[in-house]
Design an enzyme around this catalytic site. Structure first.
Site, PDB file in Angstrom:
ATOM      1  N   HIS A 183      -1.327  -1.980  15.327  1.00 26.48           N
ATOM      2  CA  HIS A 183      -0.576  -0.720  15.316  1.00 26.48           C
ATOM      3  C   HIS A 183      -1.224   0.218  14.308  1.00 26.48           C
ATOM      4  O   HIS A 183      -1.664  -0.208  13.238  1.00 26.48           O
ATOM      5  CB  HIS A 183       0.873  -1.006  14.908  1.00 26.48           C
ATOM      6  CG  HIS A 183       1.755   0.197  14.808  1.00 26.48           C
ATOM      7  ND1 HIS A 183       2.450   0.715  15.885  1.00 26.48           N
ATOM      8  CD2 HIS A 183       2.085   0.980  13.753  1.00 26.48           C
ATOM      9  CE1 HIS A 183       3.170   1.750  15.499  1.00 26.48           C
ATOM     10  NE2 HIS A 183       2.955   1.942  14.210  1.00 26.48           N
TER      11      HIS A 183
ATOM     12  N   GLU B  41      -0.280   4.168  12.690  1.00 23.58           N
ATOM     13  CA  GLU B  41       0.537   5.378  12.662  1.00 23.58           C
ATOM     14  C   GLU B  41       0.244   6.173  11.408  1.00 23.58           C
ATOM     15  O   GLU B  41      -0.343   5.677  10.455  1.00 23.58           O
ATOM     16  CB  GLU B  41       2.023   5.054  12.730  1.00 23.58           C
ATOM     17  CG  GLU B  41       2.597   4.340  11.516  1.00 23.58           C
ATOM     18  CD  GLU B  41       4.093   4.131  11.656  1.00 23.58           C
ATOM     19  OE1 GLU B  41       4.832   4.743  10.866  1.00 23.58           O
ATOM     20  OE2 GLU B  41       4.520   3.342  12.530  1.00 23.58           O
TER      21      GLU B  41
END
Length: 362
Positions: free
Chosen positions: A220, A222
């Site tokens: 991930h 972000e």
């Protein structure tokens, strides 16, 4: 090079901005982006620099696909001393590297960037170098299929060498909508998020103080930023991401000091969006087992896990369950965990997978 793919989408061929941040706080007002702009999902958000209460960060993580306890999180910070509650390191630029080995042993190490940081971003992607730390990252054009990011670390002083590579499985989006101009990135008042890679196939290959950390997993990436001190904006929150079968999930359920609850959710199936929402109760996250008080208080231990319920409309829901296996980071006000993950459409087939999540508790 002629970029027909971008032109076919009505996007500019090449636009780039280069920003240099010195290893010092800006002693005036920071101008912070609070509405999305074209081709700037992963770009710096604080201009000309962060002041004492503003932060801007790039987060990368991975958890092993297998039933092992391996994980890593690397965060590139540009954070004022009153913003996220981190110790004052003499300047706002630092990199934190946390993780767990197969036996569950955890580590957290970090380095400042005393020579400053250079970030080049635009239509072709992004490149960030926290100079003097040996830590950098690159990312490709988010409008192309399956964008790829690479985090590289070469720091003899820390004893950390290696790379984390993330190949996107889910499309980029903001907390409030898809990757396009005019979208709100707000998670909770004063705090914002842009998910360049909500889910990614991760390849991890590091040597950390002579120990090998090497695995494939669920990744991930972000970007987070804020306009006020985190503790003044948040009472508690639950955030995380995971993958079960063909489904990739991101969740956020946060509570302000005044008691108002905010939500942000994303589900994709084989890379296609099933649901994305920041509407009330779009994903309700609650702890279970020991330490299941909601909202959690400062100093409380981590719960055994969480239940998640995504409201899909028309009486439909996606339900999931996270079970904590090991904590990557533990502090009075913050927990980061990895563990097993299960879920599926309510009443339908349930799948197994892996997840990484965190919890703030002020």
């Amino acid at each position: 090079m002629f970029d027909g793919a971008r032109l076919a989408q009505g996007l500019p061929y090449y636009i780039s901005q280069v920003v240099f941040y010195p290893f010092e706080i800006y002693n005036s007002m920071s101008i912070v982006d609070v509405i999305s702009r074209q081709d700037e999902l992963d770009s710096p958000k604080a201009k000309p620099h962060v002041n004492a209460t503003v932060f801007d960060s790039w987060w990368f993580d991975a958890v092993s696909n297998n039933l092992t306890k391996e994980s890593i999180t690397v965060v590139f910070y540009n954070a004022g001393p009153e913003s996220i509650g981190a110790p004052d390191l003499g300047g706002p630029l630092f990199v934190e590297i946390s993780g767990t080995f197969d036996n569950g042993t955890k580590f957290t190490i970090g380095s400042t960037a005393p020579e400053g940081a250079v970030i080049e971003s635009g239509t072709q992607g992004i490149r960030g170098d926290w100079m003097g730390s040996g830590c950098s990252f690159t990312g490709s054009d988010l409008h192309r299929p399956s964008p790829e990011y690479t985090v590289s670390i070469d720091n003899a002083g820390l004893g950390v060498f290696g790379k984390l590579t993330l190949q996107s499985v889910s499309p980029p989006h903001f907390a409030g909508g898809s990757n396009k101009p005019g979208v709100s990135p707000e998670l909770i008042p004063n705090i914002y998020a842009a998910f360049a890679q909500p889910d990614a196939a991760a390849v991890v290959d590091f040597t950390i103080n002579g120990k090998t950390l090497k695995f494939n997993g669920v990744g991930h990436h972000e970007k987070n930023w804020g306009t006020a001190a985190l503790e003044a904006s948040v009472k508690a929150w639950y955030w995380g991401h995971g993958r079960v079968g063909p489904y990739s999930l991101v969740w956020f359920d946060g509570v302000t000091p005044g008691g108002k609850e905010y939500f942000a959710s994303l589900i994709t199936e084989n890379g296609k969006i099933v649901s994305q929402s920041c509407e009330p109760n779009s994903v309700v996250v609650r702890p279970w087992g020991e330490n299941d008080e909601f909202p959690p208080v400062r100093g409380a231990a981590a719960p055994a896990g969480y239940t998640l319920r995504y409201a899909l409309g028309h009486g439909m829901a996606f339900v999931a369950n996270f079970t904590r296996e090991v904590s990557q980071v533990e502090a009075d006000t913050y927990k980061r965990m990895i563990g097993s993950f299960s879920g599926g459409m309510e009443g339908g087939e349930q799948y197994e997978g892996r997840a990484l999540c965190d919890q703030f508790q002020f």
